[in-house]
Design a protein around this motif. Sequence first.
Motif, short mmCIF file in Angstrom:
data_model
loop_
_atom_site.label_atom_id
_atom_site.label_comp_id
_atom_site.label_asym_id
_atom_site.label_seq_id
_atom_site.Cartn_x
_atom_site.Cartn_y
_atom_site.Cartn_z
N ALA A 65 -43.83 -75.13 -2.99
CA ALA A 65 -42.56 -75.23 -3.40
C ALA A 65 -42.04 -73.86 -3.89
O ALA A 65 -41.57 -73.82 -5.06
CB ALA A 65 -42.41 -76.01 -4.68
N VAL A 66 -42.35 -72.95 -3.11
CA VAL A 66 -41.80 -71.46 -3.56
C VAL A 66 -40.15 -71.39 -2.66
O VAL A 66 -40.30 -71.91 -1.59
CB VAL A 66 -42.50 -70.51 -2.96
CG1 VAL A 66 -42.09 -68.97 -3.29
CG2 VAL A 66 -43.74 -70.39 -3.53
N PRO A 67 -39.20 -70.96 -3.40
CA PRO A 67 -38.05 -70.87 -2.99
C PRO A 67 -37.93 -70.38 -1.45
O PRO A 67 -38.69 -69.31 -1.54
CB PRO A 67 -37.13 -70.04 -3.82
CG PRO A 67 -37.94 -70.35 -5.29
CD PRO A 67 -39.26 -70.33 -5.05
N ALA A 68 -37.15 -70.88 -0.54
CA ALA A 68 -37.29 -70.42 0.77
C ALA A 68 -36.89 -68.98 1.05
O ALA A 68 -37.42 -68.31 1.78
CB ALA A 68 -36.33 -71.41 1.61
N SER A 69 -35.81 -68.58 0.08
CA SER A 69 -35.23 -67.24 0.33
C SER A 69 -36.42 -66.28 -0.03
O SER A 69 -36.59 -65.33 0.76
CB SER A 69 -34.06 -67.07 -0.54
OG SER A 69 -34.32 -67.48 -1.86
N LEU A 70 -37.04 -66.46 -1.18
CA LEU A 70 -38.25 -65.52 -1.45
C LEU A 70 -39.18 -65.68 -0.58
O LEU A 70 -39.87 -64.48 -0.14
CB LEU A 70 -38.82 -66.19 -2.80
CG LEU A 70 -39.91 -65.32 -3.48
CD1 LEU A 70 -39.51 -64.03 -3.82
CD2 LEU A 70 -40.24 -66.09 -4.76
N VAL A 71 -39.67 -66.95 -0.05
CA VAL A 71 -40.59 -66.98 1.14
C VAL A 71 -40.22 -66.06 2.34
O VAL A 71 -40.91 -65.19 3.02
CB VAL A 71 -40.75 -68.38 1.52
CG1 VAL A 71 -41.68 -68.30 2.96
CG2 VAL A 71 -41.46 -69.22 0.64
N ALA A 72 -38.72 -66.05 2.76
CA ALA A 72 -38.37 -65.55 3.63
C ALA A 72 -38.50 -63.70 3.54
O ALA A 72 -38.90 -63.04 4.31
CB ALA A 72 -36.78 -65.58 4.01
N VAL A 73 -38.28 -63.44 2.25
CA VAL A 73 -38.35 -62.15 1.81
C VAL A 73 -39.86 -61.80 1.85
O VAL A 73 -40.33 -60.64 2.58
CB VAL A 73 -37.76 -61.79 0.36
CG1 VAL A 73 -38.36 -60.26 -0.12
CG2 VAL A 73 -36.45 -61.87 0.38
N MET A 74 -40.87 -62.33 1.44
CA MET A 74 -42.20 -62.09 1.45
C MET A 74 -42.65 -61.99 3.00
O MET A 74 -43.48 -61.17 3.30
CB MET A 74 -43.01 -63.21 0.86
CG MET A 74 -42.88 -63.48 -0.70
SD MET A 74 -43.68 -61.74 -1.42
CE MET A 74 -43.17 -61.97 -3.20
N VAL A 75 -42.41 -62.83 3.84
CA VAL A 75 -42.83 -62.97 5.06
C VAL A 75 -42.26 -61.77 6.01
O VAL A 75 -43.07 -61.13 6.88
CB VAL A 75 -42.44 -64.22 5.79
CG1 VAL A 75 -42.93 -64.18 7.13
CG2 VAL A 75 -43.42 -65.51 5.20
N SER A 76 -41.17 -61.09 5.47
CA SER A 76 -40.67 -60.22 6.39
C SER A 76 -41.06 -58.94 5.62
O SER A 76 -40.82 -57.67 6.22
CB SER A 76 -38.93 -60.27 6.56
OG SER A 76 -38.75 -60.21 5.04
N LEU A 77 -41.81 -58.66 4.55
CA LEU A 77 -42.40 -57.65 4.19
C LEU A 77 -43.15 -56.71 5.21
O LEU A 77 -42.93 -55.47 5.15
CB LEU A 77 -43.13 -57.92 2.90
CG LEU A 77 -42.31 -57.86 1.54
CD1 LEU A 77 -43.30 -58.08 0.37
CD2 LEU A 77 -41.74 -56.61 1.21
N PRO A 78 -44.14 -57.30 5.94
CA PRO A 78 -44.90 -56.55 6.75
C PRO A 78 -43.97 -55.64 7.89
O PRO A 78 -44.38 -54.77 8.27
CB PRO A 78 -45.82 -57.48 7.54
CG PRO A 78 -45.78 -58.56 6.58
CD PRO A 78 -44.48 -58.60 5.73
N LEU A 79 -42.62 -56.20 7.87
CA LEU A 79 -41.93 -55.51 8.65
C LEU A 79 -41.58 -54.21 8.35
O LEU A 79 -41.18 -53.40 9.19
CB LEU A 79 -40.61 -56.52 8.98
CG LEU A 79 -39.73 -56.09 10.24
CD1 LEU A 79 -40.67 -56.50 11.65
CD2 LEU A 79 -38.64 -57.20 10.58
N LEU A 80 -41.37 -54.00 7.13
CA LEU A 80 -40.97 -52.65 6.53
C LEU A 80 -41.68 -51.65 6.80
O LEU A 80 -41.58 -50.56 7.03
CB LEU A 80 -41.21 -52.83 4.88
CG LEU A 80 -39.98 -53.61 4.13
CD1 LEU A 80 -40.05 -53.46 2.84
CD2 LEU A 80 -38.76 -52.90 4.56
N PHE A 81 -43.20 -52.07 7.40
CA PHE A 81 -44.12 -51.06 7.59
C PHE A 81 -44.05 -50.56 9.19
O PHE A 81 -44.60 -49.74 9.51
CB PHE A 81 -45.45 -51.67 7.29
CG PHE A 81 -46.36 -50.48 7.06
CD1 PHE A 81 -46.65 -49.87 5.88
CD2 PHE A 81 -47.36 -50.11 7.86
CE1 PHE A 81 -47.35 -48.81 5.32
CE2 PHE A 81 -48.18 -49.19 7.57
CZ PHE A 81 -48.32 -48.48 6.22
N ALA A 82 -43.29 -51.56 9.99
CA ALA A 82 -43.46 -51.32 11.34
C ALA A 82 -42.79 -49.97 11.65
O ALA A 82 -43.57 -49.26 12.43
CB ALA A 82 -42.40 -52.39 12.09
#
Lengths: 500, 52
Positions: A65-82
């Motif tokens: 039950a983590v807010p979906a927008s927060l989840v989206a941010v977390m999941v896309s964090l690895p992309l920052l490293f690309a």
Amino acid sequence: MFDYKTFAYSKLRGIAPRYLPFADVATEEVPLSRLLRLSLFQVTVGMALVLMVGTLNRVMIVELAVPASLVAVMVSLPLLFAPFRALIGFRSDSFVSALGWRRVPFIWKGTMWQFGGFAIMPFALLVLSGYGEAVDAPRWLGLGSAALSFLLVGAGLHTVQTVGLALATDLVAEEDQPKVVGLMYVMLLLGMVGAAFAYGALLETYTPGRLIQVIQGTAVVTIALNLAALWRQEPRDRVRAQAMLERRETPQFADSWRALTALDGAIRLLVVIGLGAFAFGMADVLLEPFGGQILSMSVAETTRLTAVLAGGSFLGFAIASRVLGQGGDPLRLARTGALIGVPGFGAIILAAGSGDLVLFVAGVFAVGFGAGLFGHGTLTATMRRAPKEQIGLALGAWGAVQATAAGIGVALGGILRDIVLALPASRALDPATPYLTVFTLEAVVLLMALIVAWPLRALDGRPGRSKSSLKALTPMSRPASRSEPDTGLSNPGPRPQEVS
Amino acid sequence: MSTNDPDKVWPTGLTLREAEEVHSYLIDGTRVFGVIALLAHVLVAVTTPWLG
């Protein structure tokens, strides 16, 4: 008198090499079994991707039950490293090591980060969701540790993949590179498919304890597979080590980058890769909801849709490996892939109007097939164009562009659909319209990739890049180490001295 | 016994500099894994405190 010391030393010398992580000597032919073993790192990358983007995405929203927008941010964090993949590749090219290693230290470091991220991730997620006593924990602790764990895994997997691909390129001769690319892609896909099934089965009944087991189990499997993949792959090379140590000025990233992009059509190729990855990436997330919502397919059917897409990619990799192994032109193949993708999207769009499932599935298969040809073709082209001492940087640039563009494509695909859906005018429209907007955009972007790729034809078929001229251009690679037998452990040292 | 010769190959099959590099990876790994273990323990303690 029996000389115990000499006896002991000679025994030691015989035993030690077996327990050290070096390849014996750089050999002409790297057997397939060794390449298969090396490709295991792709399995761990696939596992990590599926776990973060697929499984945890759902678990965090539904079970934690983590807010979906927060989840989206977390999941896309690895992309920052690309985008940093280019830098990692460059650093591995210019690494200074007494062992003559360039790739192994980076793969090992990347593996450690991947492991570390997974090791703290379940607890970070539990703290983030306020499980147990963590309700009272300060907010920044959950946020910070979860972000850190996702960043660590992202940094690790980008490092491992970039440098692992560079190592694979180092190991094989140019005519075998297509096979290796195909193998690496297939292993990535296998890792993703296998991991998706495994995570689905393991997390069927969710408990916090099970979540910890699954994620930390992933950590252990990751480090085991990567160690197995890495073991004795890169030869120790005293000649190269000496050259590394004697190198006066450290090469600068900017200089290397300029040298790489000064090559004919290098920037153009990167643009093509970016556009293609963007278009094909956009399709990934939308096909399933499209099939479910518009064509009223069941959940089981849409899941099979993903299998159709993957099957198309498999076939694409297989055919690409075969064609390129026989001396085909990788860029022509990439163009063919994009060319097949356009009617694929066309079929999908048409299927929405007629509700024709066969046409839709055929379109999905064509998109997968085109993506396979395109991915294989561009990666092989990148490998072939890269100068021997810049392979890490070239592959890093490929990966940076590819991963960033695909990630943006995935994100934008969903966002764009939602925006069109939210438009006030869209209520009057067909429910298929938001999807069709995105699919049309994808076809257009693919066409753009084709147009940009068109002039590349003249460059790549250059007959001047025959094998003999290539060998002459690369003095510092395997041929050099082969002519120097002292690089092997069995014959240690350029200056063997009496042990006294 | 020429221990100062950097090119001497010891019975392990490594020169001094090579052995030092192998060792540096070991040290590095210990540090990273140590920090990760510490962090993981802190997070577990926050969720399910075991120290009262």
